[in-house]
Design an enzyme around this catalytic site. Sequence first.
Site, PDB file in Angstrom:
ATOM      1  N   LYS A 147      -3.393   0.299   0.456  1.00 41.58           N
ATOM      2  CA  LYS A 147      -4.047   0.056   1.749  1.00 41.58           C
ATOM      3  C   LYS A 147      -4.844   1.267   2.210  1.00 41.58           C
ATOM      4  O   LYS A 147      -6.002   1.143   2.599  1.00 41.58           O
ATOM      5  CB  LYS A 147      -3.012  -0.301   2.832  1.00 41.58           C
ATOM      6  N   ARG A 151       2.799  -4.879  12.192  1.00 44.37           N
ATOM      7  CA  ARG A 151       3.860  -5.039  11.197  1.00 44.37           C
ATOM      8  C   ARG A 151       4.815  -6.185  11.516  1.00 44.37           C
ATOM      9  O   ARG A 151       5.656  -6.517  10.703  1.00 44.37           O
ATOM     10  CB  ARG A 151       4.678  -3.748  11.082  1.00 44.37           C
ATOM     11  N   ARG A 199       3.053   8.853  -5.694  1.00 43.61           N
ATOM     12  CA  ARG A 199       2.634   9.414  -4.400  1.00 43.61           C
ATOM     13  C   ARG A 199       3.656  10.417  -3.894  1.00 43.61           C
ATOM     14  O   ARG A 199       3.303  11.490  -3.406  1.00 43.61           O
ATOM     15  CB  ARG A 199       2.438   8.279  -3.387  1.00 43.61           C
ATOM     16  N   ARG A 239       6.102  13.468   0.083  1.00 44.04           N
ATOM     17  CA  ARG A 239       6.468  12.778   1.316  1.00 44.04           C
ATOM     18  C   ARG A 239       7.958  12.486   1.339  1.00 44.04           C
ATOM     19  O   ARG A 239       8.495  11.813   0.466  1.00 44.04           O
ATOM     20  CB  ARG A 239       5.660  11.478   1.456  1.00 44.04           C
ATOM     21  N   ARG A 257      11.771  -0.259   3.344  1.00 53.68           N
ATOM     22  CA  ARG A 257      10.439  -0.608   3.843  1.00 53.68           C
ATOM     23  C   ARG A 257       9.895  -1.871   3.177  1.00 53.68           C
ATOM     24  O   ARG A 257       9.266  -2.696   3.835  1.00 53.68           O
ATOM     25  CB  ARG A 257       9.472   0.574   3.677  1.00 53.68           C
TER      26      ARG A 257
END
Length: 186
Positions: free
Chosen positions: A13, A88, A127, A133, A144
């Site tokens: 995204k 969301r 990622r 992260r 998630r």
Amino acid sequence: MRLLIMGPQGVGKGTQAKKLAEHYGIPHISTGDIFRYNMKNNTPLGLEAKGYTDKGQLVPDELTNKIVKDRLAMDDAKNGWILDGYPRNAAQVEALDKMLEELGTPLDHVVALDADRDVLMKRIAKRAEEEGRADDNAEAIAQRLKTYDEQTAPLLDTYKDRGCLVAVDGDGDIDEISKAIIDKLG
């Protein structure tokens, strides 16, 4: 052009939103980026949000709605925007509808990206390695993705019923995916 970009974690995204923002000359507004900036800088909002994201939980609607409304009202968003990571859930769809009505800025399209879970997990792991992260740990990712399946994926039907949904396969070459999105947007 006013766009939402939706899809599960790791589908691309953010990558596609940046490319679309550049193509259309509109700002890419990522709720995740806004929260990460605040967390990195230890702002009160950031500290509050960090308490949720470190556990793989989403930031409560009240906080998220406020930052989105403030951001959409900024001068650079007057001629359009691409919103990434919001809405969301059904309550956020209602909040966004109200915001857009108040701002006099209707939504044009919702771009829905999807890919196989194996592809998503590989992308998220990469990622996490590259960006470091803290919210990309296995437990947080699983939570998630579950939350997306339960709360966000059903929203696509809402936008499909409104006639503004554009579905695109998020697995493949980044530029080819961008071209497919732009072609479908017309």
